[in-house]
Design an enzyme around this catalytic site. Structure first.
Site, PDB file in Angstrom:
ATOM      1  N   ASP A 165      51.421  62.383  40.614  1.00  0.00           N
ATOM      2  CA  ASP A 165      52.835  62.427  40.252  1.00  0.00           C
ATOM      3  C   ASP A 165      53.483  61.083  40.564  1.00  0.00           C
ATOM      4  OD1 ASP A 165      52.402  63.119  43.044  1.00  0.00           O
ATOM      5  OD2 ASP A 165      54.554  63.509  43.173  1.00  0.00           O
ATOM      6  N   GLU A 215      53.329  64.742  45.787  1.00  0.00           N
ATOM      7  CA  GLU A 215      53.436  63.878  46.959  1.00  0.00           C
ATOM      8  C   GLU A 215      54.776  63.183  47.052  1.00  0.00           C
ATOM      9  OE1 GLU A 215      53.164  60.250  49.444  1.00  0.00           O
ATOM     10  OE2 GLU A 215      53.610  60.379  47.294  1.00  0.00           O
TER      11      GLU A 215
END
Length: 370
Positions: free
Chosen positions: A77, A133
């Site tokens: 991400d 994250e």
């Protein structure tokens, strides 16, 4: 240990960077996971376990029937919103690769796959690439800690520090919200009948900022602030956020205890503290032996001596270190500009850096099998 094929790596990095994956968009993260899974299956000859938790998609490859010994950790991400490729297109110019999320850390995710693909024996290796994250790993923390349990080492393919330095120390992070309840009243007619939340917030902000300790590397920073409803009303409520960064678990505990002990200064107001430690610190002791081993491995590959850095930012490596697993971070791409318009990767560093990860994993596995 052979260096990987650079054109093939660049093709895979382009595939992943051009699949945008802002953390908060579950569908975009799932599409990015599809792309990464296809790359990994081609390189590793096996599909990953696709793990969806609270809407976020994580990928995990586990090799061998015995216990995991080495965990390679990363995320796919990014902080970049959909449409960023229009303003920040994927480009390769000379030795520089650009594109949203290339440095933090899509190049590192691809490097992890190529590094393990080069191993003759992968038994005992786990690759975990998470999808949340950048939001603090709300759905993946337990997964990370579970996969790290029992491992001899966690190698984090986050981007390097300045100049390609490995990250041997990361500050821990605590996040708080301080809420204040007062009582509304007309600010012109009868302010004395109110309990002013803004005044209480002022007291609390100063108290919180005073918890910082520069000598110990502890920052306690009040950030976003809001209070009240209209200009002629005594504010009945308010809140502010607090960002804490610490170098040691002891400091994280100290600040947490002091935050929870905050008391109101304005008669009639109520103070509430929400939040707490988000990531434990990755202290230098957790990486020292691994860094020394990586130095020796780099020398055998003919690479330049490695450098180390302590950084204020956190990563999922904080979780593995906090769980007692030796952890070495910053093994990913060399470049700069994370989260910024200047984000870039130095192409010439990709082969050697990936070979370093591969050789370090092999070295760790050899010890684990003795």
């Amino acid at each position: 240990m052979p260096f990987p094929d650079l054109p093939a790596m660049l093709d895979d990095i382009e595939r992943l960077v051009t699949r945008e994956s802002p953390s908060a968009d579950h569908a975009a993260v799932a599409a990015s996971a599809d792309t990464l899974a296809r790359i990994g299956e081609r390189l590793l000859g096996a599909p990953p376990d696709r793990i969806v938790r609270d809407g976020w998609t994580h990928l995990c490859w586990r090799f061998g029937r015995g216990p995991a010994r080495v965990l390679l950790l990363g995320h796919h991400d990014t902080v970049w919103p959909l449409g960023s490729l229009t303003t920040h297109p994927y480009t390769v110019e000379g030795d520089v690769l650009r594109g949203p999320g290339c440095f933090d850390m899509k190049a590192g995710a691809v490097m992890a796959l190529h590094a393990v693909a080069a191993l003759g024996d992968r038994a005992g290796v786990t690759i975990l690439i998470t999808g949340d994250e950048e939001l603090g790993s709300p759905s993946s923390r337990a997964l990370i800690e579970d996969e790290a349990a029992g491992c001899a080492a966690a190698l984090v393919l986050e981007a390097s520090a300045d100049g390609g330095a490995l990250k041997t120390e990361r500050k821990g992070v605590s996040l708080y919200q301080v809420r204040v309840k007062g009582r509304a009243a007309h600010a012109g007619l009868e302010p004395e009948r109110g309990v002013n939340a803004t005044v209480e917030l002022a007291h609390q902000i100063l108290a919180v900022a005073g918890l910082a300790d520069a000598e110990r590397g502890t920052s306690v920073t009040p950030t976003v602030l809001s209070a009240g409803t209209t200009a002629n009303t005594v504010p009945a409520d308010g809140r502010f956020a607090v960002d804490v960064r610490v170098r040691s678990a002891a400091e994280q505990s100290r600040v947490d205890e002091r935050m929870r002990a905050l008391e109101s200064a304005v008669e009639g107001s109520v103070v509430e503290v929400l939040g707490g430690p988000n990531r434990p610190p990755m202290e230098a002791e957790s990486s020292a032996a691994l860094f020394a081993r990586a130095q020796k491995v780099a020398a055998t590959l003919g690479l330049a001596p490695l450098t180390a850095a302590a950084v204020g930012g956190a990563s999922d490596g904080n979780f593995t270190a906090g769980a007692g697993v030796p952890t070495l971070d910053g093994l990913g791409a060399v470049g700069g500009g994370a989260h910024a318009d200047t984000e870039h990767v130095r192409i010439g560093e990709l082969p050697g850096r990936t070979a370093l990860v591969s050789a370090l994993v092999a070295d760790l596995l050899t010890d684990a099998r003795r």
